[in-house]
Structure formats: C-alpha cells, structure tokens
Design an enzyme around this catalytic site. Structure first.
Site, PDB file in Angstrom:
ATOM      1  CG  ASP A 315    -114.132 -40.422  -5.157  1.00 17.66           C
ATOM      2  OD1 ASP A 315    -114.767 -41.410  -4.793  1.00 17.66           O
ATOM      3  OD2 ASP A 315    -114.291 -39.870  -6.259  1.00 17.66           O
ATOM      4  CD  GLU A 368    -113.590 -45.566  -4.600  1.00 19.18           C
ATOM      5  OE1 GLU A 368    -113.833 -46.626  -5.218  1.00 19.18           O
ATOM      6  OE2 GLU A 368    -113.480 -44.462  -5.155  1.00 19.18           O
TER       7      GLU A 368
END
Length: 636
Positions: A315, A368
């Site tokens: 993330d 990401e």
C-alpha cells in the site's frame, strides 16, 4: 510460578544480522514463544527497546504487577530485553511495561505478537502458528498457476463488510463463516485470486485495516490466526490464490502501538517532516534504520511463510518514495543530495523484493504506486525496485473520466482510451477498480455511468469487457461485479438483495462470463505485459466512438478481435479490417439478452472479403451492437 529466568533465542549471528538490517525471520526470535528450558515449560519473551531504562512483563498471571517480572537486558548493544517465564502458557494476556528514555511508563503491546485481544482491548496474547495445512497440491503448482503469463483476475474483499449475518447485522462474520460462503462464490464467479484488505490487527475499524498495531497478528475481529489459515487453506484447495494488503508505509499513534515505543522515535523517523504523514495523521517508518527494515521485511516474510500467502499488495508506495508526497512546498525534507526521493525507502523496497522472490517460488509483490517513478517492476539487478506488478492508476483515472461522459460527447475525448497503450508496457501493470473508487463521494461504479437505467448497465458491461481485453492483470472490488448501487459502506454488508433484479443479475452474469472468457482465451493473458500481445486495427474512429484492436497469444489460432461501440447507436454493416484471411465468429457480446442487453448478435459466420479496410487487405462486415463489446475469434 518462578520469576524470569535468563534465556535467549538469539545467537551472536542473529544479533549481527538484526543490527545490520539483514535478519528477515525475526518472528522466530522476537515476541512470545512457547518453549521448554531445562525441563520447564513456559514462554520466552523478547522485545527491542534500546533506549528503555527497564522493561517488565505485565500480564494476567501476575495481576499486572509492574515490578514482579523484569526482563533482562542483553549485555551487547542490540537493545534487546528478554527472559523465560516458566508456567506461562498459550492464551496468556500480556503487555510490556517500558520505563522510557525520559522515565515515563509506557504500556505497549508486543510488536511481534501472534494474537491480540479483540478491540477496543489492546493487550497481546501468547499464541502459536500450529496448523495442519492441506494445500500441498496448490503449493506445488503455485509457481505455474500464479505466473505472469497466466490469467490473474483478482476479487478485492473487505472481510468486515462482504457479508454480514442478516440476523445480527452489527456482527462481522468469522473467518470460518467467510470461508463457507466466499470460497464457493469466488469459484462460481471465475476469479482466480482474492485480495484481502488488511487483516492484521488494527484498533480503529473505520481505518479499514490500514492503521495497524499488530503486524504479526490476524485481526481478532474474525477469529484466531488458525481460522484465517483455514480460510486461506480452503481457497487454495480450490486453486484460488490469496493476495494480502500490506502496509509498510505508516502506522497509527495509539499508545499501545509502535509509536514512541521506548520513549524515543524508535520505529518512526524523529524528523517529523519525514516521520509524520499529514493526510492520515499517522507515523512513517524510519527506513534508514537497519532494525526497522529487518522488522518490516520479517513481517512480509512471516505472512508468506506461516500463512501461505501468494502475494503482497504493498500500500501507498508513492508516499514512501518521496519526502514531498502530499506536502506543501517548503514543508518537506530532502535527502543527502538535496532531492525529494526517500533513499532509505527505495533501498528497503529493493531489499524486500529481493528477499521475497528469492525465498518464495510463485509469489508476487504488487505496488499500489501512483507516481511516475521509473522501473517499479524492473528487477533490482537491472536498476528497478523489483516489484512483480504495479497498479495502473493512470489507466483507471483516464478510463473513468471517459466513461462518465455522455456518449454524445465521447467523440471529443476519444484519445483518453487510446493513450494508455503508449505506456502500457513500460511496467507490469494491473488494472484496478478498487475500493478507493467507490467511497468518499466518488459514487458506485454503476452511478458513474451516464444515461438511463439500460444505458448505465450497458456502459458498465462494456467497461468491464474493455478492462478484461486490455493488456495487464485485473482487479475488481467486491460489489462491482453485480453493480452495487450504494457507495461501499464498511459498516454494512453488500446489497446482495439487488440480485433479485434483472439488471443486476445480468451484470453478475456478465462478469462471470468475462472471467470465463479471460481465463480460457490465451490471447488475453499470455502476453499481458508485452506489446506483441496487442495491436490496434482502428484507434481513430472518434466520430462513431468505436475502438477495434487485436489481442494475440503465442499461437495465431488464438487471435481475438475486440470491437467496442461506446455510443447507444446500433451500427449495421460496419466494415472491419482483418489481421489475416479467415472466417470469424462472434464468441462474446455484452449486449446479450441474458446480460440485460438488447440481444443484437452476429449469429452467422463472418466471411472475409478481398476489400481493403484499416490498411489491411481483407475485411469483414458485421453489425455492431449499442454500448457493447463484441469479440471475434477465427472459426476452425
């Protein structure tokens, strides 16, 4: 019960690796471990707190006495406190009481705890990782099935809101209950992978799991670590791979967590221009610190090792790479060369990916990452960060902008859909329609689409067909597959009752059929990251908002022609140039009546004619349905 006995699981070599940032199995050493010492059974505890004046174990077994069980500080400079306590067994609830650098008392959970109390309680629990895995068949063939030249259709799931018990809507389901319904559903829908939003222990439910305090513990909201293992095991038994969201970018400032752990900025950077995230009001790991890198990489390895995870979606990578991420000019720190790149973070990510791909066959890391940082998916030895894939955020943004336009105006935005091919092969891209696109006022996927009800559903069907026939792997957030009408609400179940209505059933059938097409047609996945798998036939018909392209596999017989009509106008006798002379047949059409379409099909074989079109010698004439994708394949 005896007091704390001197004992250590650390060898001198362990210490050397730890302090140099090269120990990637720290979970075998730190934390709470059920062992026997000199015939005595009990638990060995250890914690890193180099600036602490003292560390005591406080627990149920000693009535949370602050002085009765002091841990021993190692005589070396590692900063490790440790000790063995006979008689302490599995299930014991505990914390570390740390007398910090400035003399303050800090009650901290164990950073390496395998289990935590159910929030809002905040203590750690002595536990183990014992589980009888039955996924050997999957693990043996994972490297083949999870390869980059295989189909990857990912179903992104938030475990707390995928389904709720209708009789107790405020209760989240257990891992066992989720397994009983999620596994057959994913199998039926044809997804190849599931991706769990973070399942590590986190105190604040509205954070969706992205503010973690227990990095080594499965969230107690859904059950025990072994019950999460059961869920993963059941997915593997059905040849479904498991990706897990992983958050090495920041952590919350909860008093029992990592922040200010020993009275100093131990895990976070002491310079708040580097150590505090202004958007999320959280703290950024100090990637320059060797012990912190060891902690984080050990955590990644832990989930791959002990939970058989098949991939990590990392993330907020962009926030890690740059000091000026989400900061105003003049508010950001710089590196030693005066630049904005966080050199410690880039080194950490490289070491992470080298370790993961070296030690685990058939797994992937997925970034990401929203910046233009070059070489995110290039191997480390070739100067890249070493990720297996990267989310294609530019494609997602351009695509949604285009589809929000009324079809009558799409001719003016035609190249928003063709532009992504100019950089589609610069990285190994995954195309995501994730949870981030259906929250915070962005509206659900179906209500991003223009037009009346029929047109909204037709637009969404053709959008998904476009997604699955473009290069790259795919990710779809739960509920998107049946056109959830509300924005995602983490507090409630998806609106499964919508499947009582024909348009939503049709959408679900469409996604099921697209997954079947995607996983059965090699042209759609064999060259996911290579330009040899894609070719335009016509990228310039802006007047009709029609796009025509070829997807190619390793064999010519697998070639597909994809025709997108992104207006509600039915185009009859439309001529299309051919990649080679052959008879073609329609194998897929999002306008099928079973999908809630109008049923405009090309039922007959399409015969090649010696008439030049689109700079090709042979062409066919067919009818192009409205707001639909038509896919053709060579007839045998």
């Amino acid at each position: 019960m005896e007091k704390v006995l001197a004992h250590s699981l650390f060898s001198d070599f362990d210490i050397s690796l730890f302090v140099s940032g090269k120990h990637f199995r720290l979970y075998e050493k730190f934390g709470a471990h059920l062992i026997s010492v000199d015939g005595l059974t009990g638990t060995y505890f250890s914690v890193w707190a180099p600036n602490a004046q003292a560390v005591h174990l406080i627990a149920d077994f000693n009535d949370w006495n602050k002085v009765s069980h002091p841990l021993n500080r190692r005589l070396d400079s590692s900063g490790i406190w440790e000790g063995f306590i006979p008689g302490v067994g599995k299930g014991e609830v505990y914390k570390f009481l740390i007398k910090g650098f400035g003399g303050e008392e800090l009650e901290k959970g164990d950073p390496y705890a395998k289990r935590w109390e159910h929030p809002p309680k905040t203590a750690s629990i002595v536990w183990d990782n014992d589980f009888k895995w039955k996924d050997k068949t999957w693990m043996n063939k994972r490297a083949k099935l999870n390869a980059l030249n295989k189909p990857m259709s990912v179903y992104e799931v938030h475990l707390g809101s995928w389904q709720r018990d209708p009789t107790e809507p405020d209760r989240v389901l257990t891992y066992i209950e989720i397994a009983n319904s999620l596994v057959p559903y994913v199998l039926d829908m044809g997804f190849t992978h599931v991706e769990f939003m973070p399942v590590m222990e986190y105190p604040y439910f509205p954070s969706w799991g992205y503010q973690i305090t227990g990095y080594f513990a499965a969230s107690s909201r859904h059950g025990t670590p072994q019950e999460l293992m059961y869920l993963i095991n059941e997915l593997h038994k059905n040849n479904i791979a498991v990706i897990m969201d992983w958050v090495p970018s920041h952590f919350p400032g909860d008093a029992h967590g990592l922040y200010h752990f020993d009275g100093t900025h131990l895990y976070e950077h002491s310079d708040m221009r580097k150590g505090f995230h202004p958007d999320w009001k959280s703290y950024i790991f100090n990637y320059d610190r060797n012990e912190v890198r060891s902690f984080l990489i050990s955590n990644a390895i832990y989930w791959l090792d002990k939970f058989h995870i098949d991939g990590l979606r990392v993330d907020a990578v962009a926030s890690m790479l740059y000091f000026d991420f989400s900061r105003q000019p003049g508010e950001a720190a710089t590196n030693e060369y005066g630049g904005s790149e966080n050199l410690g973070a880039t080194q950490f990510l490289k070491e992470l990916n080298v370790a993961v791909y070296r030690d685990f066959e058939g797994v992937h890391t997925i970034a990401e990452e929203s910046s233009t940082y070059p070489g995110v998916t290039r191997p480390v030895h070739n100067g890249g960060l070493g990720f297996g894939m990267k989310w294609m955020m530019g494609w997602m943004n351009d695509t949604l902008k285009y589809f929000k336009n009324d079809p009558i105006n799409r001719r003016y935005h035609h190249y928003q859909l063709t532009f992504s091919i100019t950089y589609a092969f610069s990285e190994n891209f995954m195309l995501p329609f994730s949870h981030d696109e259906v929250v915070h006022g962005k509206s659900s996927m179906i209500y991003k689409m223009p037009g009346d009800e029929w047109q909204k559903f037709a637009n969404l069907r053709v959008l998904y067909a476009y997604m699955f026939t473009q290069p790259g792997t795919k990710l779809l957030f739960m509920g998107n597959e049946f056109a959830q009408t509300h924005e995602w609400d983490f507090k409630n179940s998806l609106d499964w009752h919508l499947l009582e209505h024909a348009p939503h059933r049709g959408m679900q059938k469409t996604v099921r059929a697209i997954n079947k097409l995607y996983t059965s047609e090699p042209a759609l996945y064999e060259h996911s990251f290579s330009p040899e798998g894609f070719e335009w036939i016509n990228a310039d018909d802006a007047r009709h908002s029609i796009y025509i392209y070829i997807r190619k596999g390793k064999k010519a017989k697998d070639t597909l022609i994809v025709i997108l009509n992104l207006t509600p106008v039915y185009r009859e006798n439309y001529r299309v140039g051919l990649p080679f002379k052959a008879k073609w047949k329609e194998i897929f059409n999002t306008d099928a009546k079973e999908f809630f379409g109008s049923g405009k099909h090309n039922k007959q074989a399409l015969l090649p004619e010696k008439e030049a079109c689109h700079n090709r010698d042979y062409s066919i004439v067919l009818n192009v349905p409205p707001l639909a994708a038509t896919i053709l394949k060579q007839e045998k």
